[in-house]
Design an enzyme around this catalytic site. Structure first.
Site, PDB file in Angstrom:
ATOM      1  N   HIS A   1      54.853  95.637 -63.694  1.00  8.52           N
ATOM      2  CA  HIS A   1      53.823  96.088 -62.741  1.00  8.52           C
ATOM      3  C   HIS A   1      54.019  97.566 -62.474  1.00  8.52           C
ATOM      4  CE1 HIS A   1      51.335  96.222 -59.108  1.00  8.52           C
ATOM      5  NE2 HIS A   1      50.793  95.116 -59.575  1.00  8.52           N
TER       6      HIS A   1
ATOM      7  N   ASP B   1      49.490  87.611 -62.445  1.00 10.35           N
ATOM      8  CA  ASP B   1      48.729  87.055 -63.580  1.00 10.35           C
ATOM      9  C   ASP B   1      49.533  86.063 -64.406  1.00 10.35           C
ATOM     10  OD1 ASP B   1      47.418  90.285 -63.719  1.00 10.35           O
ATOM     11  OD2 ASP B   1      46.273  88.474 -63.243  1.00 10.35           O
TER      12      ASP B   1
HETATM   13  C1  SDX Z   1      47.565  93.623 -62.374  1.00 11.61           C
HETATM   14  O1  SDX Z   1      48.033  97.876 -59.954  1.00 11.61           O
HETATM   15  C2  SDX Z   1      47.873  96.713 -59.479  1.00 11.61           C
HETATM   16  O2  SDX Z   1      48.086  96.462 -58.308  1.00 11.61           O
HETATM   17  C3  SDX Z   1      47.354  95.685 -60.456  1.00 11.61           C
HETATM   18  C4  SDX Z   1      47.313  94.242 -59.973  1.00 11.61           C
HETATM   19  C5  SDX Z   1      46.290  94.058 -58.886  1.00 11.61           C
HETATM   20  O3  SDX Z   1      46.410  93.085 -58.132  1.00 11.61           O
HETATM   21  O4  SDX Z   1      45.291  94.821 -58.881  1.00 11.61           O
HETATM   22  O5  SDX Z   1      48.571  93.849 -59.481  1.00 11.61           O
HETATM   23  C6  SDX Z   1      46.913  93.279 -61.085  1.00 11.61           C
HETATM   24  O6  SDX Z   1      46.982  94.348 -63.133  1.00 11.61           O
HETATM   25  C7  SDX Z   1      48.964  93.119 -62.647  1.00 11.61           C
HETATM   26  C8  SDX Z   1      49.526  93.665 -64.023  1.00 11.61           C
HETATM   27  C9  SDX Z   1      48.933  92.759 -65.114  1.00 11.61           C
HETATM   28  N1  SDX Z   1      49.237  93.325 -66.424  1.00 11.61           N
HETATM   29  C10 SDX Z   1      50.099  92.666 -67.264  1.00 11.61           C
HETATM   30  O7  SDX Z   1      50.764  91.687 -66.944  1.00 11.61           O
HETATM   31  C11 SDX Z   1      50.141  93.257 -68.653  1.00 11.61           C
HETATM   32  C12 SDX Z   1      51.607  93.301 -69.128  1.00 11.61           C
HETATM   33  N2  SDX Z   1      52.273  94.306 -68.280  1.00 11.61           N
HETATM   34  C13 SDX Z   1      52.393  95.633 -68.891  1.00 11.61           C
HETATM   35  O8  SDX Z   1      51.239  96.011 -69.604  1.00 11.61           O
HETATM   36  C14 SDX Z   1      52.888  96.653 -67.855  1.00 11.61           C
HETATM   37  O9  SDX Z   1      53.906  96.080 -67.153  1.00 11.61           O
HETATM   38  C15 SDX Z   1      51.938  97.271 -66.869  1.00 11.61           C
HETATM   39  C16 SDX Z   1      50.724  97.848 -67.514  1.00 11.61           C
HETATM   40  C17 SDX Z   1      51.521  96.299 -65.834  1.00 11.61           C
HETATM   41  C18 SDX Z   1      52.707  98.410 -66.226  1.00 11.61           C
HETATM   42  O10 SDX Z   1      53.010  99.297 -67.293  1.00 11.61           O
HETATM   43  P1  SDX Z   1      54.033 100.467 -67.058  1.00 11.61           P
HETATM   44  O11 SDX Z   1      53.569 101.314 -65.938  1.00 11.61           O
HETATM   45  O12 SDX Z   1      54.351 101.113 -68.367  1.00 11.61           O
HETATM   46  O13 SDX Z   1      55.327  99.690 -66.552  1.00 11.61           O
HETATM   47  P2  SDX Z   1      56.681 100.365 -66.294  1.00 11.61           P
HETATM   48  O14 SDX Z   1      56.542 101.854 -66.175  1.00 11.61           O
HETATM   49  O15 SDX Z   1      57.320  99.633 -65.171  1.00 11.61           O
HETATM   50  O16 SDX Z   1      57.470 100.051 -67.664  1.00 11.61           O
HETATM   51  C19 SDX Z   1      58.856 100.259 -67.689  1.00 11.61           C
HETATM   52  C20 SDX Z   1      59.277  99.923 -69.092  1.00 11.61           C
HETATM   53  C21 SDX Z   1      58.459 100.645 -70.166  1.00 11.61           C
HETATM   54  O17 SDX Z   1      59.350 100.810 -71.266  1.00 11.61           O
HETATM   55  P3  SDX Z   1      60.055 102.287 -71.442  1.00 11.61           P
HETATM   56  O18 SDX Z   1      58.909 103.267 -71.530  1.00 11.61           O
HETATM   57  O19 SDX Z   1      60.909 102.479 -70.209  1.00 11.61           O
HETATM   58  O20 SDX Z   1      60.837 102.145 -72.728  1.00 11.61           O
HETATM   59  O21 SDX Z   1      59.095  98.518 -69.338  1.00 11.61           O
HETATM   60  C22 SDX Z   1      58.230  98.348 -70.430  1.00 11.61           C
HETATM   61  C23 SDX Z   1      57.443  99.651 -70.596  1.00 11.61           C
HETATM   62  O22 SDX Z   1      57.064  99.795 -71.937  1.00 11.61           O
HETATM   63  N3  SDX Z   1      57.328  97.250 -70.065  1.00 11.61           N
HETATM   64  C24 SDX Z   1      57.278  96.090 -70.713  1.00 11.61           C
HETATM   65  C25 SDX Z   1      56.329  95.327 -70.018  1.00 11.61           C
HETATM   66  N4  SDX Z   1      55.854  96.032 -68.982  1.00 11.61           N
HETATM   67  C26 SDX Z   1      56.478  97.238 -69.026  1.00 11.61           C
HETATM   68  N5  SDX Z   1      57.920  95.639 -71.802  1.00 11.61           N
HETATM   69  C27 SDX Z   1      57.603  94.362 -72.198  1.00 11.61           C
HETATM   70  N6  SDX Z   1      56.705  93.555 -71.575  1.00 11.61           N
HETATM   71  C28 SDX Z   1      56.062  94.021 -70.487  1.00 11.61           C
HETATM   72  N7  SDX Z   1      55.160  93.251 -69.865  1.00 11.61           N
END
Ligand code: SDX
Length: 393
Positions: free
Chosen positions: A270, A327
């Protein structure tokens, strides 16, 4: 400094806006709607109570709750000509594509609630959007399966009415299952608002230009559709189905950790929560209740539980503070209720319309409000002389 442009090195992203509606502490995993903890609201309130709270700032008294519910139910039907729009879509159109179009088209019908400078018209537009989203969503589903549209029945609850319009048929009476109705209410409450997420920010930015509320909510629906945002519930359930059995979980965990693989664990991570999403905890309980009550032994729930436990104990996910988000389990609940995955984000949009329109009202009601204008950090070429085409080699 790059070329002719001098940057203010102090340029940092500032808060998008001030808001009194929702508070999130991502490090601790706290979510408050107007100061009330999300788990208490999910446990003890109806979706109409929460809609009143988000819109007005206080929980309603029984009299206010009854009045508000009556005001909303007066708008559950749609203009009969708006229903004609559905016939222009392909039967296999994604319901979110239909919702983007049909909600924007409301501006072509409800001319008496598009003047954003008239407080009364803002109230009517807000009630119309909250009330009509379930009707429009149910119609999108009915259209996709070739069944007739079912008109609203205002004697039912918000959720009961939506369930009947979605799953009822004219040939026989539809009885609302209280377990499913209760699960739907919680699903809507948990997803009603969430501070300045991508789709809410989209609604605010569109609204800041003076666009009518129907156009703004349509823009929010479009943004929510993305798999990184509201589309994650559909993607998470498809992922659980793709994994299929617990023994295949390690393969997908390895893929999620592989930087060269675009695969991510959908429903995990998130932008704000670096702890357990408080909504996911409640949603997991709702999933348990629904599956137990309906006697469903959906293997994907077992996969979800084991995937969660493995990821929560994996150093990679611990280090990156990746936890299940709202989700992760919502798809299991919606699937258990009987919705196809294509309808998952539509349900999210029904819930989030309350948050979107509350945040829109908060912004539009601020006399100091100006058009949004995010700035950029320019990284292109410095100014240079033009060379006519004939002289370029
Ligand atoms: C919603 O904003 C809100 O409030 C949204 C929401 C709402 O109610 O409106 O809460 C609803 O959208 C929830 C999120 C739903 N999306 C997903 O579940 C999709 C899968 N999640 C990822 O796409 C991701 O976690 C995001 C898009 C949600 C966040 O992406 P970020 O900002 O890149 O996350 P981060 O900065 O915390 O990531 C840290 C690291 C990164 O790797 P590095 O760059 O440090 O090497 O963790 C990795 C990311 O690549 N990472 C994941 C991951 N999510 C982040 N790796 C594997 N699986 C994942 N799901």
């Amino acid at each position: 400094q790059t070329g002719a442009f001098t940057f203010d090195p102090g340029f940092t992203s500032t808060a998008a806006c001030e808001s009194a509606i929702t508070y999130i502490d991502g490090d601790v995993g706290v979510l408050l709607y107007r100061g009330y903890p999300i788990d208490a609201l999910a446990e003890h309130s109806s979706f109409m109570e929460v809609a009143y709270l988000l819109l007005n700032g206080e929980l309603p008294t029984p009299k206010e709750d009854a009045q508000f519910t009556h005001l909303i139910t007066r708008h559950t039907m749609i203009h009969e000509q708006l229903a004609q729009f559905y016939r222009g879509f392909r039967r296999d159109a994604h319901p979110m594509a239909i919702m983007c179009g049909i909600v924007g088209a409301m501006a072509a019908f409800y001319h008496d609630s598009t003047d954003i400078h008239d407080p009364q018209q803002r109230v009517i537009a807000s009630h119309r959007l909250i009330a009509k989203m379930p009707t429009l969503a149910a119609m999108a589903y009915k259209y996709s399966i070739g069944q007739p549209f079912i008109y609203p029945d205002n004697s039912l609850s918000f959720s009961g009415n939506f369930l009947r319009m979605t799953f009822g048929v004219p040939a026989e009476p539809y009885v609302v299952d209280p377990v499913i109705e209760n699960a739907m209410e919680k699903l809507l409450i948990l997803q009603a608002d969430h501070e300045q997420n991508a789709s809410t920010s989209t609604v605010r930015l569109a609204g800041s230009s003076g666009a009518n509320p129907f156009a703004c909510i349509s823009a929010g629906i479009a943004c929510l559709w993305g798999p990184a945002h509201g589309g994650a519930n559909e993607a998470a359930l498809n992922m659980l189905r793709q994994i299929g059995t617990p023994d295949r979980i390690p393969e997908f965990i390895a893929r999620a950790k592989n930087k060269d693989d675009p695969f991510r664990l959908m429903g995990f991570g998130h932008r704000v929560y670096k702890n357990y999403d408080p909504r996911a905890k409640v949603m997991q309980k709702v999933a348990d209740e629904v599956l137990t009550s309906l006697g469903l032994t959906d293997p994907i729930f077992q996969v979800a539980r084991e995937l969660e436990q493995i990821a929560l104990n994996d150093p990679y996910f611990i280090d990156k503070k990746l936890y299940p988000n709202v989700d992760f389990y919502s798809g299991v609940v919606m699937s258990a209720i009987g919705f196809p995955t294509s309808m998952f984000t539509v349900l999210f949009a029904i819930a989030r319309t309350v948050g979107w329109i509350s945040q829109w009202n908060e912004m539009i009601g601020d006399p100091e409000q100006k058009i949004g204008r995010p700035r950029q950090l320019y990284t292109g070429p410095a100014q240079r002389a033009f060379v006519p085409l004939a002289e370029r080699v």
